[in-house]
Motif scaffolding. Structure first.
Motif, mmCIF file in Angstrom:
data_model
loop_
_atom_site.group_PDB
_atom_site.id
_atom_site.type_symbol
_atom_site.label_atom_id
_atom_site.label_comp_id
_atom_site.label_asym_id
_atom_site.label_seq_id
_atom_site.Cartn_x
_atom_site.Cartn_y
_atom_site.Cartn_z
ATOM 1 N N SER A 13 0.967 -1.204 0.102
ATOM 2 C CA SER A 13 -0.062 -0.034 -0.019
ATOM 3 C C SER A 13 0.724 1.397 0.018
ATOM 4 O O SER A 13 0.656 2.280 -0.783
ATOM 5 C CB SER A 13 -0.895 -0.060 1.319
ATOM 6 N N ASN A 71 -4.322 0.313 -0.788
ATOM 7 C CA ASN A 71 -5.331 1.000 -0.061
ATOM 8 C C ASN A 71 -6.018 2.316 -0.884
ATOM 9 O O ASN A 71 -5.210 3.157 -0.996
ATOM 10 C CB ASN A 71 -4.609 1.460 1.152
ATOM 11 N N ILE A 100 -9.931 -1.722 5.830
ATOM 12 C CA ILE A 100 -8.903 -2.305 5.059
ATOM 13 C C ILE A 100 -8.078 -3.221 5.514
ATOM 14 O O ILE A 100 -7.672 -4.307 4.791
ATOM 15 C CB ILE A 100 -8.132 -1.111 4.039
ATOM 16 N N ASP A 159 -11.034 7.003 7.331
ATOM 17 C CA ASP A 159 -10.017 5.976 7.513
ATOM 18 C C ASP A 159 -9.222 6.410 8.632
ATOM 19 O O ASP A 159 -9.626 7.215 9.536
ATOM 20 C CB ASP A 159 -9.104 6.009 6.055
#
Length: 770
Positions: free
Chosen positions: A337, A378, A504, A581
């Motif tokens: 990511s 991500n 995630i 997030d």
């Protein structure tokens, strides 16, 4: 600047001069009233005649001066997304000259201009130039071959010109009921000899054993490269910093060399298209092997970050090896990511910031958390690295979108913008899916598809609709509609009480690579039982790819299903929200029992099937609850951190939160909406439920702007109660008509009778009481 716009600017100056003089002869209340009137008049004028910056851009790869630009301007388009011609791409000076003339013509017409950064898609190839003389920049993956059995095992090593000849790692371990015991792992790599095609293992006991071999391959067969409709050229490795730097030098720098002033002062954005990790498959092929991303420097970068060698740990990425499995996967995907974010999106953003235009574009397959992981690492963090976050809307079926259980992508992308302080959200919009299956699309469906996206936070439309999909009259109506919505819904700040966590890490920790296509659900662990009768749709992925949420699904499938299903449940109950997030949670301020960030205020946080969470995030959530915030979890509270030491703290926090009156753990989706409504006064509520009613609320401190759209194919008549008071105006985004209406007021709630035709939208403006 057009004469009409210049004329209005002079009028504003005169009004301001008068306003300055009037302060000497009028009292403060009269001055304030006059100022408000000027602002309202300005708002109405721009609503009825939206400036070009709010109107739709047409994507066109043709820069011929054939009258198209004049036609676009005539019918209300705001600009274009274009590029240097595809003939001898980036290398033909005649094409560069044509591009310069086209750009100048757009500028003279007062049109907005974006640059599309690739020959077809996905972006990164620069046609074929990025890989020309640099084969080391091609995308690569690590593939796993497996043989299981008892006694003597003869393991076949995969062969082919796209494989590196030497295996990266070979090992064997005992297997019991699908669970590998890697504590007894045997390294077989030294047994490999040059040009060997097999490895033989004589199992040391009567138990079942597995032989796993890991191989580096240049990724091509079965991937997006060969299934797209653009071209099938080999692709670059987007986690390779040097590969992406070469792409930028060939494309962005070429534009800078030829149009430096226009880049700095005129071109609005660079549009990048569907970059991805290219290690998951879109085409069925029994010869394919499960793969994960890799790069030339990955082993070294991993060792520098985590202080251990990833290669002997590769078996954990493909097989369940017990308690260590989740942590190895989290370490691996965290680095992947980071590399995608920094090396692709970050490098492009840094270049754009240094040279003028905004960075923008969209990713591949944004509708599923599983796809976010396998194609982008991500996606939330990647979109943060765009100055102008964007999405790809490939369907014009608004009724299907209203009922889809996938991630509502406009809501996802607008959430990133809201919580990273950005104001523009773009959508590349088309009817690609309907065209592919020869399904008719009406003008009303196109209008409502755009309306759906604006209801979820969109501000800018780039059209991949073919120019001849509209009549001349429809083009004008369509562009005015988009311009009005864009102008109004760019005002003030988005208002929502609810935040939905982006889990995630829960996907990374449960992600098992598979040779199956990504149209299939995430692979279950072999120790998990997959329920029967799970409906699947392996072809039309844009409306209902994700299997419905069920508590008995394997964990990876529950995590994947929950995010979209929670979103659908909230939206169908007119409970607006933003996805949030880890970074946004950590950066937010906690005041009055709410998370506050960039003007957004969330009193309720929802964790959808979140089994894994970083400790810093969870501690902030704990503080949020302690200060009066409400936490709702679907399925479970987290039990695992990013490493074993974090996990013990995560378990302690979960034990404490489970005893808090501010926390609810729900087992069923149908419990979500009542729980949210019980914890807050809804922003809007209907006298009778309507699953297809979507809305967007913006506030600038002086007025509240609500856009509502009926996404059903039937008329809707309801009393709608708004959490707003003041003078009420009804603004019609199709006609531009504005009319005063009346509502029934009670405390801080106003109820308005609303009648909407199928697929119709309306704007209500509440001018707050003085």
């Amino acid at each position: 600047m057009k004469f009409k716009e210049l004329k209005f600017s002079i009028l504003q100056i005169l009004l301001l001069l008068y306003f300055s003089w009037s302060t000497q002869v009028l009292n403060a209340q009269e001055v304030k009233h006059l100022k408000n009137k000027i602002e309202i008049d300005f708002l109405k004028n721009n609503f009825q005649n939206p400036p070009a910056k709010y109107r739709m851009l047409q994507i066109t790869h043709n820069t011929k001066m054939d009258g198209m630009l004049d036609s676009l301007q005539k019918y209300g388009y705001g600009g274009v997304v274009s590029n240097v011609g595809f003939d001898n791409y980036l290398q033909c000076e005649d094409e560069w000259d044509k591009f310069g003339e086209y750009l100048a013509r757009c500028k003279n017409l007062g049109m907005n201009f974006w640059i599309y950064d690739e020959h077809g898609y996905p972006s990164g190839k620069a046609g074929r130039l990025t890989l020309e003389s640099h084969p080391e920049f091609e995308t690569i993956g690590v593939l796993c071959a497996r043989t299981e059995g008892k006694g003597t095992l003869l393991h076949q090593l995969p062969q082919g010109e796209r494989y590196l000849p030497e295996p990266l790692y070979i090992c064997a371990a005992p297997v019991e009921k699908g669970l590998y015991d890697f504590s007894k792992k045997v390294d077989l790599t030294p047994l490999w000899k040059k040009e060997s095609k097999t490895i033989e293992l004589s199992a040391p006991d009567n138990k079942e054993w597995g032989v796993l071999s890991f191989h580096i391959k240049r990724m091509y067969e079965g991937t997006h490269i060969v299934t797209n409709i653009s071209d099938s050229n080999p692709y670059i490795n987007i986690i390779d910093k040097d590969a992406v730097a070469r792409f930028i030098s060939l494309t962005h720098e070429a534009y800078k060399q030829r149009i430096p002033l226009e880049l700095k002062n005129y071109v609005h954005a660079f549009f990048t298209d569907e970059p991805s990790l290219m290690t998951s498959y879109l085409h069925d092929d029994d010869s394919l092997l499960p793969a994960v991303p890799w790069s030339r420097n990955f082993r070294e970068e991993f060792s520098n970050k985590y202080n251990y060698d990833i290669v002997p740990m590769l078996p954990y990425l493909f097989e369940d090896g017990g308690s260590e499995t989740v942590y190895k996967r989290l370490d691996y995907w965290s680095l992947v990511s980071k590399l995608v974010e920094e090396n692709y999106y970050g490098q492009i953003q840094n270049w754009c910031n240094a040279n003028g235009p905004a960075s923008s574009g969209h990713a591949l397959l944004e509708e599923s958390l599983y796809w976010h992981a396998v194609y982008e690492g991500n996606l939330y963090r990647n979109l943060r690295r765009m100055d102008l976050p964007a999405l790809d809307m490939l369907t014009s079926d608004p009724v299907g979108l209203a009922h889809s259980n996938q991630i509502p992508v406009p809501k996802f992308v607008s959430s990133v913008a809201h919580l990273s302080g950005k104001s523009e959200i773009m959508s590349e919009t088309s009817a690609h899916q309907e065209h592919a299956i020869k399904q008719p699309v009406s003008f009303e469906m196109r209008m409502a598809t755009v309306g759906y996206q604006f209801a979820l936070g969109l501000t800018t439309v780039t059209s991949y609709y073919k120019y001849d999909e509209f009549s001349d009259a429809e083009r004008t109506v369509f562009n005015d509609y988009i311009g009005r919505l864009s102008f109004m819904l760019s005002k003030g700040k988005h208002v929502a009480d609810v935040a939905v966590y982006y889990p995630i890490q829960s996907m990374w920790g449960n992600l098992t690579p598979t040779r199956k296509t990504t149209w299939e659900p995430p692979e279950a662990k072999r120790t998990e039982i997959v329920p029967d009768n799970i409906p699947r749709n392996n072809n039309l992925y844009l409306t209902n790819h994700i299997i419905p949420y069920r508590a008995d699904l394997p964990e990876a499938q529950r995590v994947n299903a929950a995010l979209g299903e929670v979103s659908k449940t909230l939206l169908s109950n007119q409970l607006d929200f933003d996805f949030i997030d880890d970074q946004a949670i950590i950066e937010s301020q906690i005041t009055d029992g709410a998370l506050n960030l960039f003007g957004e205020t969330f009193k309720i946080l929802i964790l959808p099937e979140t089994s894994i969470i970083p400790l810093t995030t969870y501690r902030k959530i704990q503080d949020f609850v302690k200060n009066g915030g409400r936490l709702i979890a679907l399925g479970q509270l987290p039990q695992t951190g990013m490493n074993p030491s974090e996990t013990s703290s995560i378990v302690n926090i979960t034990n404490q939160l489970s005893k808090s009156g501010g926390v609810q753990v729900l087992k069923k989706l149908v419990e979500i909406a009542p729980a949210v409504k019980n914890d807050s006064c809804p922003d809007i509520s209907l006298s009778l439920n309507c699953d297809e009613m979507f809305y967007n609320h913006r506030s600038d401190g002086k007025s509240d702007i609500y856009f509502l759209i009926n996404l059903s194919d039937k008329p809707v008549e309801r009393d709608i109660s708004f959490r707003a008071i003041g003078k009420i105006q009804k603004w019609n985004p199709v006609t531009g008509q504005i009319q005063m209406i009346k509502g029934r007021k009670r405390k801080n709630i106003t109820t308005v009778y609303t009648s909407l035709k199928p697929l119709e939208g309306v704007i209500y403006v509440f001018e707050r009481n003085k």
